[in-house]
Design an enzyme around this catalytic site. Structure first.
Site, short mmCIF file in Angstrom:
data_model
loop_
_atom_site.label_atom_id
_atom_site.label_comp_id
_atom_site.label_asym_id
_atom_site.label_seq_id
_atom_site.Cartn_x
_atom_site.Cartn_y
_atom_site.Cartn_z
N SER A 179 -2.06 7.97 -4.53
CA SER A 179 -1.95 9.03 -3.54
C SER A 179 -3.15 9.95 -3.48
O SER A 179 -3.41 10.56 -2.44
CB SER A 179 -0.69 9.86 -3.80
OG SER A 179 -0.75 10.47 -5.08
N HIS A 207 2.85 5.06 -0.52
CA HIS A 207 1.72 5.13 0.42
C HIS A 207 1.31 3.75 0.94
O HIS A 207 0.29 3.62 1.61
CB HIS A 207 0.54 5.82 -0.25
CG HIS A 207 0.85 7.23 -0.65
ND1 HIS A 207 0.73 8.30 0.21
CD2 HIS A 207 1.30 7.75 -1.82
CE1 HIS A 207 1.09 9.41 -0.40
NE2 HIS A 207 1.44 9.10 -1.64
N LYS A 242 6.79 9.46 4.60
CA LYS A 242 5.36 9.29 4.86
C LYS A 242 5.16 8.44 6.12
O LYS A 242 5.21 8.97 7.21
CB LYS A 242 4.68 8.72 3.62
CG LYS A 242 4.80 9.69 2.43
CD LYS A 242 4.24 9.15 1.17
CE LYS A 242 4.29 10.19 0.06
NZ LYS A 242 5.68 10.55 -0.34
#
Length: 394
Positions: A179, A207, A242
């Site tokens: 990240s 991610h 995300k």
């Protein structure tokens, strides 16, 4: 107690490490009003622009008609049909047999690790793993071994130590995409070592989910991009706050894994279930991931950013993900550059210890499919000016 609190806060301020909340009027899209001023945000994890997508918002509003909340844990009376539909869609997108919803990625990582290993077992982790993986390992009670970031040779030494030391279970837990650095774990090599040393591989796809994948599973994440399937990467954790633009998290894997976690993951069992509105918004976000060319647009923006940054001779890290860190080292310098960018109309995260190791303070620039090339050009021009003003060589 008050004296202790004030002393620690004063210490944090003196170290240039004090954090404060920025006030947003709405989710960045990527324009946002931040502390009363309109800025272009390059600090969000909304990689596909789904947090402000009108269809996702409409789906979430329809889901709210089912109730404001789940009212209890999933196993008491909080599991709705929309929850099951979302779990089925996650399993489909990731190429796994089943999936289980959690309140957050932190809750998922802590719950999964603690459920799978304990005293007499070993957890092996990358030194730059996310805090939730690290805390999960510590809380589990298992022996805890770490290895240098993305160093496969160092990992093998630790797996050898773990196998020689214990007859119990070995869990290797890593981030798929890191990240703060934006780089990707060498998952294929790691999976090979797990097979050799009879270890289980857990990949945090916070991610990677939604923005990476394979031909068959284009949104599944970094494990799929590395050619791994359910057998070679048996435990996948992903977040929905995300790339999906919403909230919550999941674990995907075999039906047996999901049934086991349903029985033994305390952070799943002993907490109120995801609200039906959030589940409905997440479900439609995943459908749009499959239908729209959002991943291709994001990759185009990443390529454009790196090409234009090279023209400015900006010292970026070697990242091909949406996370593009610019290491400046000094906390004071990072704060100064971030402040100048904000004055120029751009919001970029100033990342400092303890989030990153001492001496590696950085700007964390994050890109979205919703950014325009003009916005990227504006950021890079402002960044070059800010770096020159604080005498950072470029």
């Amino acid at each position: 107690m008050q004296d202790f609190l004030e002393a620690r806060l004063a210490e944090r301020r003196a170290q240039q490490l004090y954090r404060y909340h920025k006030l947003l009027t709405a989710a960045p899209g990527p324009l946002a009003v931040v502390d009363g001023r309109e800025l272009v945000t390059f600090s969000s994890n909304d990689y596909l622009g789904l947090a402000t997508h009108p269809e996702v918002i409409a789906a979430q509003q329809r889901g709210a008609a089912l109730g404001a909340g789940a009212t209890a844990s999933h196993l008491v009376n909080g599991h709705f049909e929309i929850h099951q539909q979302l779990q089925n869609k996650i399993a489909e997108v990731t190429g796994r047999e089943a999936a289980l919803l959690f309140g957050s990625g932190y809750m998922a990582n802590v719950g999964v690790i603690s459920a799978l290993v304990g005293r007499g077992d070993v957890v092996v982790q990358d030194k730059l793993n996310h805090a939730s993986l690290i805390d999960g390992g510590r809380i589990s009670g298992a022996d805890y071994l770490r290895f240098a970031h993305n160093d496969v040779a160092a990992l093998e030494i630790q797996l050898q130590r773990a196998r020689e030391k214990r007859d119990g279970k070995i869990l290797l837990a890593v981030d798929g995409v890191y990240s703060m650095d934006g780089d990707t774990a060498p998952l294929a090599e790691m999976a090979g070592l797990c097979k050799q040393y009879d270890a289980w591989l857990m990949v945090d796809e916070a991610h990677g989910f939604g923005v990476m994948g394979s031909n068959h599973f284009p949104c599944a994440g970094s494990a799929a991009a590395a050619g791994l399937d359910q057998d070679t990467a048996p435990i996948i954790m992903g977040t929905l706050g995300k790339a999906a633009g919403n909230a919550g998290a999941f674990v995907a894997g075999s039906r047996a894994l999901i049934d086991y976690l349903t029985q033994f993951a305390r952070t799943y069992i002993y907490t109120t279930g995801m609200s039906p509105a959030v589940a409905a918004g997440n479900l439609h976000a995943l459908e749009l991931m499959q239908e729209l060319p959002l991943r291709e647009t994001l990759n185009a923006r990443i390529r454009y950013f790196r090409q234009r940054a090279a023209a400015y001779s900006l010292p970026l890290e070697n990242s091909t993900s949406a996370i593009q860190p610019l290491l400046l080292g000094c906390e004071k310098t990072v704060l100064a550059v971030s402040e100048q960018l904000q004055q120029s109309g751009f919001l970029v995260g100033a990342i400092r210890p303890p989030t990153v190791p001492a001496g590696t303070a950085r700007l964390r620039i994050t890109l979205s499919a919703a950014h325009s090339e003009a916005q990227i050009d504006g950021l890079l021009s402002a960044l070059a000016t800010a770096l020159q003003s604080v005498a950072v060589p470029v």
